[in-house]
Enzyme design. Sequence first.
Site: not given
Length: 565
Positions: A191-194, A285-286
């Site tokens: 999952q990402t928003r970047n 992730g972190r």
Amino acid sequence: MPHGGELVDLMTDEERNGVLKDLSLHIPSVVLSERQLCDLELLMNGTFSPLTGFMTSQDYESVLDRMRLQDGTIWPMPVCLDVPEVEAGRLEAGQSVALRDPEGFMLAVLHVEDIWPIEKEREGQAVYGTMDTTHPGVDYLLHHTGSHYVGGRIEGVNMPLHFDFKQLRLSPLEVRMMCAKLGWRRTVGFQTRNPLHRAQFEMTMRAMRAAKANLLLQPIVGRTKPGDIDYYTRVRCYQEVTRHYPPNMMLLSLLPLAARMAGPREALWHALIRKNYGCTHFIVGRDHGGPGLDKNGKPFYDPYASHDLLSQYQDEIGIEIVPFEEMVYAPEKEQYFPRGEISDDIKIKTLSGTELRNLLRSGLDIPAWFTFPEVIEELRKAYPPRHKQGFTVFFTGLSGAGKSTIAKVLFSRFLEMGDRPVTLLDGDIVRRHLSSELGFSKEHRDINVKRIGFVASEITKNRGIAICAPIAPYALSRRQIREMIESYGGFIEVHVATPLDVCAERDRKGIYAKARAGLIKGFTGIDDPYEVPEKPEARVDTTELSPDESAQEVLLELQRQGYIR
Ligand code: PPS
């Protein structure tokens, strides 16, 4: 297996669809916000299985208190329909309501079971662990959420319309079918928003190897954190990066989720969602799901709180967590590593989001170790350096102060430079073409100035130069225009501070004489106020400066800010 055992599908068949459309003529409507539209879409296509509608107060309470629905199923996030008090007063349990998009298109019918007032403090503390409004979830709760929630079962009529990236918008069922067709038995969700840079790419590759799984790259394209890179740019970046993966190993699918940025609860929610898309593994992730720093510069959540929470629940929910520490680059080894995997004596490099934005803004090189050339190219297109961005020069000052003359000098200078299209929105031109029906009451002046601001913001957005020269006597409307334009490019407010007596003395149009004689009422500076700008980017007084000298002051300011070179 989907969460709760079965993949929910709230869309009705053709016959029921017709019945609901007829019913919609006789029932009240609720127009959905951007976030509510995201929630509705994911309810309807089963992403939020086992939910079958907006939560009732019993599920809501249970979610706040113990991260479980009433029946005990794990669910960490309220998914509720908020309405303002007046609207809540018009609705009652047992009634049906048509849910519509902002154009009035009916998407679903909600069968109301429950309406209750929101205790915002309680929800904020339970879900976000804070009431600090720098947290985007708290800000939304306090400033953009109505006073009541309306819960009940949903019957879907039409999916929200999307015209972009259609081939990448897949429902949980479509993703499951695709994975089955490709023979993927294990899938790890990311999952990402970047944008996907080398660090995230490396993380996904490692996760695939560790889980012996294929990859579902599922970026959020609904609401993310304000200030994030727009999703059109991000999706173009993802499409480029997919070419760096081994062939046929991964699938890109977009998720129109409205993120809440609730840290550990958010991460657990993301994992459940990926379970519904058929993932067997999920990368955490972190600081997963966290919005970064609070108003005191401290992280809202412990960077590894999401790891802890998800490890606690992974067996029960049936999706295996692939935890990652922060990835750092080791130049000597020309590779990325999780921070804990390299010894302290090895030099490392990192680049924060803010540093990246600064490099983009100033047009400086983005290091090749940080991201892929194709991603750099996309980011540069979307975030050009200042000397390629649009801007607005907004002159304000009394009638006869010299605004138009300086504006004309500047107009010629920009045309001479020739690197951007230039538009001069002088007061006279605007009054003739845009605002011919308006007079000089406060209301009309505000409308006039807002129209100028709107046109200037469109020009700025499309990377041109807008020069405006109205009196614009009121601070509030000037501020509103600034806010509108600054999200697209530069806003340079220039106060032409020539004093009233000098303007009246010059009186080129003979208009001050008329105003003083009472022939013109409500004249700025005579019997209507001029609110002096407190912090303009430049202030010039044509008693002391010639038009050329005044224009030069503006050019110097533009140069200082990097908009011209
Ligand atoms: S505003 O307040 O920003 O909407 O005004 P603007 O569109 O710039 O129009 C100002 C010009 O209109 C003439 N004019 C008046 N000015 C101020 N107050 C009153 N009541 C008024 N009536 C007519 C005036 O000559 C302004 O011209 P400039 O070019 O500024 O000298």
